[in-house]
Write a protein that holds these residues in place. Structure first.
Motif, PDB file in Angstrom:
ATOM      1  N   LEU A 115       0.839  -1.196   0.000  1.00 44.31           N
ATOM      2  CA  LEU A 115       0.000   0.000   0.000  1.00 44.31           C
ATOM      3  C   LEU A 115       0.879   1.252   0.000  1.00 44.31           C
ATOM      4  O   LEU A 115       0.604   2.205  -0.735  1.00 44.31           O
ATOM      5  N   GLU A 116       1.938   1.248   0.769  1.00 41.92           N
ATOM      6  CA  GLU A 116       2.834   2.404   0.809  1.00 41.92           C
ATOM      7  C   GLU A 116       3.447   2.680  -0.559  1.00 41.92           C
ATOM      8  O   GLU A 116       3.476   3.823  -1.019  1.00 41.92           O
ATOM      9  N   ASP A 117       3.901   1.634  -1.242  1.00 44.52           N
ATOM     10  CA  ASP A 117       4.480   1.801  -2.583  1.00 44.52           C
ATOM     11  C   ASP A 117       3.437   2.347  -3.556  1.00 44.52           C
ATOM     12  O   ASP A 117       3.730   3.214  -4.377  1.00 44.52           O
ATOM     13  N   ARG A 118       2.210   1.836  -3.457  1.00 45.30           N
ATOM     14  CA  ARG A 118       1.152   2.297  -4.356  1.00 45.30           C
ATOM     15  C   ARG A 118       0.776   3.750  -4.081  1.00 45.30           C
ATOM     16  O   ARG A 118       0.520   4.514  -5.009  1.00 45.30           O
ATOM     17  N   ILE A 119       0.789   4.160  -2.804  1.00 39.70           N
ATOM     18  CA  ILE A 119       0.491   5.556  -2.472  1.00 39.70           C
ATOM     19  C   ILE A 119       1.596   6.468  -2.991  1.00 39.70           C
ATOM     20  O   ILE A 119       1.318   7.530  -3.558  1.00 39.70           O
ATOM     21  N   GLU A 120       2.850   6.069  -2.817  1.00 37.91           N
ATOM     22  CA  GLU A 120       3.967   6.879  -3.327  1.00 37.91           C
ATOM     23  C   GLU A 120       3.882   7.026  -4.840  1.00 37.91           C
ATOM     24  O   GLU A 120       4.080   8.121  -5.370  1.00 37.91           O
ATOM     25  N   LEU A 121       3.594   5.951  -5.534  1.00 31.22           N
ATOM     26  CA  LEU A 121       3.444   6.001  -6.990  1.00 31.22           C
ATOM     27  C   LEU A 121       2.280   6.914  -7.372  1.00 31.22           C
ATOM     28  O   LEU A 121       2.390   7.733  -8.284  1.00 31.22           O
ATOM     29  N   PHE A 122       1.172   6.790  -6.655  1.00 29.20           N
ATOM     30  CA  PHE A 122       0.009   7.646  -6.883  1.00 29.20           C
ATOM     31  C   PHE A 122       0.383   9.120  -6.737  1.00 29.20           C
ATOM     32  O   PHE A 122       0.017   9.947  -7.572  1.00 29.20           O
ATOM     33  N   ALA A 147       5.428  13.522   1.639  1.00 29.87           N
ATOM     34  CA  ALA A 147       5.927  12.309   2.273  1.00 29.87           C
ATOM     35  C   ALA A 147       4.808  11.625   3.040  1.00 29.87           C
ATOM     36  O   ALA A 147       3.956  12.283   3.630  1.00 29.87           O
ATOM     37  N   ILE A 148       4.861  10.313   3.031  1.00 30.53           N
ATOM     38  CA  ILE A 148       3.940   9.531   3.832  1.00 30.53           C
ATOM     39  C   ILE A 148       4.498   9.513   5.245  1.00 30.53           C
ATOM     40  O   ILE A 148       5.622   9.088   5.470  1.00 30.53           O
ATOM     41  N   GLU A 149       3.708  10.005   6.184  1.00 26.54           N
ATOM     42  CA  GLU A 149       4.117  10.010   7.584  1.00 26.54           C
ATOM     43  C   GLU A 149       3.791   8.676   8.250  1.00 26.54           C
ATOM     44  O   GLU A 149       4.584   8.159   9.008  1.00 26.54           O
ATOM     45  N   ALA A 150       2.597   8.162   7.973  1.00 28.44           N
ATOM     46  CA  ALA A 150       2.169   6.903   8.591  1.00 28.44           C
ATOM     47  C   ALA A 150       0.998   6.328   7.800  1.00 28.44           C
ATOM     48  O   ALA A 150       0.273   7.057   7.135  1.00 28.44           O
TER      49      ALA A 150
END
Length: 101
Positions: free
Chosen positions: A10-17, A33-36
């Motif tokens: 999910l983190e990788d997909r959010i970063e790509l998004f 940046a994703i904090e959490a």
């Protein structure tokens, strides 16, 4: 279901998004940046920094992140975002909007 590869985390997909949907953040000297991520509750915390800190349109960017992420990812129920990241660490919890979309 997300249109982004579901075999990635999910983190990788959010970063790509974020890279695909918000290139203007980087083009204008900002960062995101994703904090959490709490996969159990479906909540994500995002911090905008660099030129986003103090930018007059950062509230619109935050709202766009919230609405697009919730509609793009079935597993996300709420996005908490701030424009308070200064590159020295995470933004304080006081900066996060707790209004889920």
């Amino acid at each position: 279901m997300s249109t982004i590869d579901t075999e990635k985390s999910l983190e990788d997909r959010i970063e790509l998004f974020m890279m695909r949907n918000f290139p203007q953040i980087q083009m204008h000297g900002g960062s995101a940046a994703i904090e959490a991520i709490d996969e159990e509750s479906g909540e994500v915390w995002i911090a905008l920094g660099g030129a986003c800190s103090g930018c007059g349109i950062s509230p619109m960017t935050v709202q766009a992140l919230k609405s697009r992420m919730v509609s793009e990812f079935d597993e996300i129920n709420a996005v908490h975002a701030s424009a308070g990241m200064d590159g020295l660490g995470p933004a304080s919890d006081d900066d996060f909007s707790d209004v889920p979309f």
